[in-house]
Design an enzyme around this catalytic site. Structure first.
Site, PDB file in Angstrom:
ATOM      1  CG  HIS A  22      28.720 -11.331  61.438  1.00 22.37           C
ATOM      2  ND1 HIS A  22      27.707 -12.246  61.615  1.00 22.37           N
ATOM      3  CD2 HIS A  22      29.477 -11.829  60.427  1.00 22.37           C
ATOM      4  CE1 HIS A  22      27.853 -13.246  60.755  1.00 22.37           C
ATOM      5  NE2 HIS A  22      28.926 -13.011  60.003  1.00 22.37           N
TER       6      HIS A  22
ATOM      7  CD  GLU B 108      33.192 -17.627  64.164  1.00 20.44           C
ATOM      8  OE1 GLU B 108      32.607 -18.052  63.176  1.00 20.44           O
ATOM      9  OE2 GLU B 108      32.637 -16.975  65.067  1.00 20.44           O
TER      10      GLU B 108
ATOM     11  CD  GLN C 208      31.879 -14.359  61.354  1.00 20.14           C
ATOM     12  OE1 GLN C 208      31.553 -14.064  60.217  1.00 20.14           O
ATOM     13  NE2 GLN C 208      31.294 -15.328  62.039  1.00 20.14           N
TER      14      GLN C 208
ATOM     15  CG  HIS D  75      30.914 -12.392  55.339  1.00 23.63           C
ATOM     16  ND1 HIS D  75      32.070 -13.047  55.708  1.00 23.63           N
ATOM     17  CD2 HIS D  75      30.069 -12.525  56.397  1.00 23.63           C
ATOM     18  CE1 HIS D  75      31.914 -13.556  56.928  1.00 23.63           C
ATOM     19  NE2 HIS D  75      30.718 -13.245  57.373  1.00 23.63           N
TER      20      HIS D  75
HETATM   21  C1  V0V Z   1      34.500 -14.302  45.867  1.00 23.47           C
HETATM   22  N1  V0V Z   1      34.082 -13.231  45.186  1.00 23.47           N
HETATM   23  C2  V0V Z   1      33.725 -12.280  46.052  1.00 23.47           C
HETATM   24  C3  V0V Z   1      33.959 -12.838  47.339  1.00 23.47           C
HETATM   25  N2  V0V Z   1      34.428 -14.099  47.191  1.00 23.47           N
HETATM   26  N3  V0V Z   1      33.240 -11.052  45.880  1.00 23.47           N
HETATM   27  C4  V0V Z   1      32.989 -10.328  46.990  1.00 23.47           C
HETATM   28  N4  V0V Z   1      33.204 -10.794  48.241  1.00 23.47           N
HETATM   29  C5  V0V Z   1      33.680 -12.023  48.464  1.00 23.47           C
HETATM   30  N5  V0V Z   1      33.879 -12.463  49.696  1.00 23.47           N
HETATM   31  C6  V0V Z   1      34.043 -13.078  43.740  1.00 23.47           C
HETATM   32  C7  V0V Z   1      35.415 -13.343  43.137  1.00 23.47           C
HETATM   33  O1  V0V Z   1      36.202 -12.170  43.136  1.00 23.47           O
HETATM   34  C8  V0V Z   1      35.081 -13.819  41.748  1.00 23.47           C
HETATM   35  O2  V0V Z   1      34.821 -12.723  40.925  1.00 23.47           O
HETATM   36  C9  V0V Z   1      33.785 -14.589  41.960  1.00 23.47           C
HETATM   37  O3  V0V Z   1      33.202 -14.072  43.173  1.00 23.47           O
HETATM   38  C10 V0V Z   1      34.022 -16.094  42.112  1.00 23.47           C
HETATM   39  O4  V0V Z   1      34.962 -16.227  43.141  1.00 23.47           O
HETATM   40  P1  V0V Z   1      36.041 -17.365  43.280  1.00 23.47           P
HETATM   41  O5  V0V Z   1      37.254 -16.757  43.857  1.00 23.47           O
HETATM   42  O6  V0V Z   1      36.140 -18.173  42.017  1.00 23.47           O
HETATM   43  O7  V0V Z   1      35.445 -18.248  44.421  1.00 23.47           O
HETATM   44  P2  V0V Z   1      34.295 -19.341  44.405  1.00 23.47           P
HETATM   45  O8  V0V Z   1      33.305 -19.108  43.311  1.00 23.47           O
HETATM   46  O9  V0V Z   1      34.935 -20.673  44.539  1.00 23.47           O
HETATM   47  O10 V0V Z   1      33.624 -18.967  45.813  1.00 23.47           O
HETATM   48  C11 V0V Z   1      32.974 -17.768  46.024  1.00 23.47           C
HETATM   49  C12 V0V Z   1      31.784 -18.052  47.000  1.00 23.47           C
HETATM   50  C13 V0V Z   1      32.424 -18.715  48.244  1.00 23.47           C
HETATM   51  C14 V0V Z   1      31.128 -16.726  47.328  1.00 23.47           C
HETATM   52  C15 V0V Z   1      30.811 -18.990  46.315  1.00 23.47           C
HETATM   53  O11 V0V Z   1      33.375 -17.828  48.833  1.00 23.47           O
HETATM   54  C16 V0V Z   1      31.422 -19.128  49.279  1.00 23.47           C
HETATM   55  O12 V0V Z   1      30.798 -20.196  49.170  1.00 23.47           O
HETATM   56  N6  V0V Z   1      31.250 -18.320  50.363  1.00 23.47           N
HETATM   57  C17 V0V Z   1      30.310 -18.627  51.400  1.00 23.47           C
HETATM   58  C18 V0V Z   1      30.980 -19.294  52.585  1.00 23.47           C
HETATM   59  C19 V0V Z   1      32.018 -18.426  53.257  1.00 23.47           C
HETATM   60  O13 V0V Z   1      32.475 -17.425  52.703  1.00 23.47           O
HETATM   61  N7  V0V Z   1      32.449 -18.865  54.489  1.00 23.47           N
HETATM   62  C20 V0V Z   1      33.467 -18.138  55.261  1.00 23.47           C
HETATM   63  C21 V0V Z   1      32.859 -17.314  56.310  1.00 23.47           C
HETATM   64  P3  V0V Z   1      35.542 -12.535  39.498  1.00 23.47           P
HETATM   65  O14 V0V Z   1      36.992 -12.521  39.792  1.00 23.47           O
HETATM   66  O15 V0V Z   1      35.084 -13.733  38.723  1.00 23.47           O
HETATM   67  O16 V0V Z   1      34.989 -11.236  38.988  1.00 23.47           O
HETATM   68  S1  V0V Z   1      32.119 -18.349  57.567  1.00 23.47           S
HETATM   69  C22 V0V Z   1      31.066 -17.364  58.496  1.00 23.47           C
HETATM   70  O17 V0V Z   1      30.844 -16.167  58.088  1.00 23.47           O
HETATM   71  C23 V0V Z   1      30.512 -17.924  59.642  1.00 23.47           C
HETATM   72  C24 V0V Z   1      30.861 -19.282  60.119  1.00 23.47           C
HETATM   73  C25 V0V Z   1      29.520 -17.153  60.447  1.00 23.47           C
HETATM   74  O18 V0V Z   1      29.228 -16.019  60.142  1.00 23.47           O
HETATM   75  O19 V0V Z   1      29.020 -17.718  61.459  1.00 23.47           O
HETATM   76 CO    CO Z   2      29.908 -14.528  58.903  1.00 26.44          CO
END
Ligand code: V0V
Ligand code: CO
Length: 146
Positions: free
Chosen positions: A7, A43, A60, A84
Protein backbone atom coordinates in the site's frame (compact mmCIF):
# COMPACT_ATOMS: atom_id res chain seq x y z
CA UNK A 1 11.65 -11.33 -0.64
CA UNK A 2 9.53 -8.22 -1.06
CA UNK A 3 6.98 -9.09 -3.72
CA UNK A 4 4.52 -6.22 -4.10
CA UNK A 5 3.69 -2.67 -3.21
CA UNK A 6 1.18 -3.55 -0.49
CA UNK A 7 0.00 0.00 0.00
CA UNK A 8 0.75 3.68 -0.15
CA UNK A 9 -0.18 5.46 3.07
CA UNK A 10 -1.77 8.89 2.61
CA UNK A 11 -2.30 11.17 5.60
CA UNK A 12 -5.45 13.30 5.61
CA UNK A 13 -7.31 15.60 7.99
CA UNK A 14 -10.79 14.24 7.21
CA UNK A 15 -11.05 10.58 6.27
CA UNK A 16 -14.66 10.70 5.08
CA UNK A 17 -14.04 13.62 2.74
CA UNK A 18 -10.87 12.04 1.40
CA UNK A 19 -12.62 8.71 0.80
CA UNK A 20 -15.31 10.62 -1.09
CA UNK A 21 -12.66 12.32 -3.25
CA UNK A 22 -11.15 8.97 -4.25
CA UNK A 23 -14.61 7.53 -4.96
CA UNK A 24 -15.92 10.48 -6.96
CA UNK A 25 -12.70 11.17 -8.87
CA UNK A 26 -11.38 7.68 -9.60
CA UNK A 27 -14.19 5.29 -8.69
CA UNK A 28 -12.18 3.57 -5.92
CA UNK A 29 -14.40 2.07 -3.21
CA UNK A 30 -13.53 1.33 0.42
CA UNK A 31 -12.47 -2.33 0.68
CA UNK A 32 -11.95 -2.23 4.46
CA UNK A 33 -11.85 0.31 7.25
CA UNK A 34 -10.80 0.14 10.89
CA UNK A 35 -9.38 2.07 13.83
CA UNK A 36 -5.90 1.09 15.00
CA UNK A 37 -5.62 2.57 18.48
CA UNK A 38 -2.02 1.54 18.96
CA UNK A 39 -1.01 3.45 15.83
CA UNK A 40 -3.45 6.29 16.53
CA UNK A 41 -5.17 6.11 13.14
CA UNK A 42 -8.56 5.62 11.54
CA UNK A 43 -7.95 4.17 8.12
CA UNK A 44 -9.63 3.14 4.90
CA UNK A 45 -8.09 0.64 2.49
CA UNK A 46 -8.98 1.13 -1.18
CA UNK A 47 -8.03 -1.94 -3.21
CA UNK A 48 -6.39 -0.97 -6.49
CA UNK A 49 -5.30 -4.32 -7.94
CA UNK A 50 -4.44 -7.92 -7.13
CA UNK A 51 -0.79 -8.91 -7.37
CA UNK A 52 0.82 -12.07 -8.71
CA UNK A 53 2.09 -13.10 -5.26
CA UNK A 54 -1.54 -13.72 -4.23
CA UNK A 55 -1.85 -10.38 -2.45
CA UNK A 56 -3.06 -6.95 -3.49
CA UNK A 57 -2.09 -3.30 -3.65
CA UNK A 58 -4.09 -0.67 -1.78
CA UNK A 59 -4.20 2.99 -1.01
CA UNK A 60 -4.34 3.43 2.75
CA UNK A 61 -6.02 6.67 3.78
CA UNK A 62 -5.09 7.67 7.33
CA UNK A 63 -6.71 10.15 9.72
CA UNK A 64 -5.20 10.60 13.20
CA UNK A 65 -7.33 9.61 16.19
CA UNK A 66 -5.29 11.55 18.74
CA UNK A 67 -3.01 14.56 18.85
CA UNK A 68 0.06 12.60 19.89
CA UNK A 69 -0.17 10.06 17.05
CA UNK A 70 2.65 9.90 14.52
CA UNK A 71 0.25 10.87 11.72
CA UNK A 72 -1.05 13.92 13.63
CA UNK A 73 2.51 15.06 14.18
CA UNK A 74 3.34 14.55 10.52
CA UNK A 75 0.20 16.40 9.32
CA UNK A 76 0.96 19.37 11.56
CA UNK A 77 4.39 19.65 10.00
CA UNK A 78 3.68 18.77 6.36
CA UNK A 79 -0.04 19.00 5.68
CA UNK A 80 -1.81 16.25 3.75
CA UNK A 81 0.08 13.93 1.42
CA UNK A 82 1.97 10.67 0.97
CA UNK A 83 3.10 9.50 4.41
CA UNK A 84 4.65 6.08 3.77
CA UNK A 85 5.04 3.23 1.34
CA UNK A 86 4.60 -0.40 2.29
CA UNK A 87 6.16 -3.46 0.68
CA UNK A 88 4.50 -6.87 1.03
CA UNK A 89 6.39 -10.00 1.96
CA UNK A 90 5.49 -13.53 3.02
CA UNK A 91 7.91 -13.24 5.97
CA UNK A 92 8.13 -9.86 7.70
CA UNK A 93 10.29 -11.34 10.50
CA UNK A 94 13.00 -12.58 8.13
CA UNK A 95 12.93 -9.42 5.99
CA UNK A 96 13.21 -7.20 9.09
CA UNK A 97 16.18 -9.19 10.36
CA UNK A 98 17.94 -9.03 6.96
CA UNK A 99 17.35 -5.31 6.58
CA UNK A 100 18.46 -4.61 10.17
CA UNK A 101 21.72 -6.45 9.41
CA UNK A 102 22.29 -3.97 6.58
CA UNK A 103 22.32 -1.14 9.11
CA UNK A 104 18.83 0.26 8.48
CA UNK A 105 16.89 1.06 11.67
CA UNK A 106 13.85 -1.20 12.02
CA UNK A 107 11.53 0.62 14.41
CA UNK A 108 9.93 -2.37 16.18
CA UNK A 109 11.64 -5.26 17.93
CA UNK A 110 8.70 -7.47 16.92
CA UNK A 111 6.17 -6.76 14.15
CA UNK A 112 2.91 -5.21 15.38
CA UNK A 113 -0.70 -5.49 14.29
CA UNK A 114 -1.57 -3.72 11.05
CA UNK A 115 -4.57 -3.37 8.80
CA UNK A 116 -6.80 -6.42 8.29
CA UNK A 117 -4.88 -8.53 10.81
CA UNK A 118 -1.54 -8.09 9.05
CA UNK A 119 1.84 -7.96 10.81
CA UNK A 120 3.81 -4.78 10.16
CA UNK A 121 7.02 -3.00 10.96
CA UNK A 122 8.61 0.28 9.82
CA UNK A 123 12.06 1.35 8.65
CA UNK A 124 13.30 4.76 9.73
CA UNK A 125 12.83 7.35 6.95
CA UNK A 126 16.25 8.87 7.66
CA UNK A 127 17.83 5.52 6.70
CA UNK A 128 15.65 5.21 3.55
CA UNK A 129 16.40 8.42 1.65
CA UNK A 130 13.52 10.25 3.30
CA UNK A 131 10.82 7.61 2.79
CA UNK A 132 9.05 6.06 5.78
CA UNK A 133 8.92 2.44 4.66
CA UNK A 134 6.66 -0.27 6.06
CA UNK A 135 6.96 -4.04 5.65
CA UNK A 136 3.74 -6.08 5.72
CA UNK A 137 2.80 -9.72 5.94
CA UNK A 138 -0.92 -10.17 5.33
CA UNK A 139 -3.05 -12.26 7.65
CA UNK A 140 -3.33 -15.87 6.44
CA UNK A 141 -6.39 -16.46 4.28
CA UNK A 142 -9.03 -18.33 6.33
CA UNK A 143 -9.58 -21.82 5.00
CA UNK A 144 -13.19 -22.52 4.05
CA UNK A 145 -15.41 -24.47 6.51
CA UNK A 146 -15.74 -28.18 5.74
C1 V0V B 1 8.98 11.82 10.12
N1 V0V B 1 9.93 12.07 9.21
C2 V0V B 1 9.55 11.57 8.03
C3 V0V B 1 8.27 11.00 8.27
N2 V0V B 1 7.95 11.16 9.57
N3 V0V B 1 10.13 11.55 6.84
C4 V0V B 1 9.46 10.97 5.83
N4 V0V B 1 8.23 10.42 5.98
C5 V0V B 1 7.61 10.41 7.16
N5 V0V B 1 6.41 9.86 7.29
C6 V0V B 1 11.18 12.79 9.43
C7 V0V B 1 10.90 14.17 10.01
O1 V0V B 1 10.66 15.11 8.99
C8 V0V B 1 12.16 14.46 10.78
O2 V0V B 1 13.15 14.91 9.91
C9 V0V B 1 12.57 13.08 11.30
O3 V0V B 1 11.95 12.12 10.42
C10 V0V B 1 12.08 12.84 12.74
O4 V0V B 1 10.71 13.09 12.72
P1 V0V B 1 9.84 13.64 13.91
O5 V0V B 1 8.80 14.52 13.33
O6 V0V B 1 10.71 14.15 15.02
O7 V0V B 1 9.08 12.37 14.39
P2 V0V B 1 9.54 11.15 15.29
O8 V0V B 1 11.02 10.92 15.23
O9 V0V B 1 8.89 11.30 16.62
O10 V0V B 1 8.79 9.98 14.49
C11 V0V B 1 9.14 9.63 13.20
C12 V0V B 1 8.93 8.08 13.08
C13 V0V B 1 7.45 7.84 13.47
C14 V0V B 1 9.20 7.70 11.64
C15 V0V B 1 9.87 7.38 14.03
O11 V0V B 1 6.58 8.56 12.59
C16 V0V B 1 7.06 6.40 13.48
O12 V0V B 1 7.33 5.67 14.45
N6 V0V B 1 6.38 5.91 12.40
C17 V0V B 1 5.97 4.54 12.31
C18 V0V B 1 4.53 4.35 12.73
C19 V0V B 1 3.54 5.10 11.86
O13 V0V B 1 3.91 6.00 11.10
N7 V0V B 1 2.22 4.74 12.02
C20 V0V B 1 1.15 5.39 11.26
C21 V0V B 1 0.72 4.56 10.12
P3 V0V B 1 13.98 16.26 10.19
O14 V0V B 1 12.96 17.33 10.28
O15 V0V B 1 14.69 15.97 11.47
O16 V0V B 1 14.90 16.37 9.00
S1 V0V B 1 -0.08 3.07 10.70
C22 V0V B 1 -0.14 1.97 9.38
O17 V0V B 1 0.50 2.28 8.31
C23 V0V B 1 -0.88 0.81 9.55
C24 V0V B 1 -1.67 0.53 10.78
C25 V0V B 1 -0.90 -0.23 8.48
O18 V0V B 1 -0.32 -0.05 7.44
O19 V0V B 1 -1.56 -1.29 8.70
CO1 CO C 1 0.57 1.49 6.41
Amino acid sequence: MLTRIDHIGIACFDLDRTVEFYRATYGFEVFHSEVNEEQGVREAMLKINSTDDGGASYLQLLEPTREDSTVAKWLAKNGEGVHHIAFGTADVDAESADIREKGVRVLYEEPRRGSMGSRITFLHPKDCHGVLTELVTSAPVESPEH
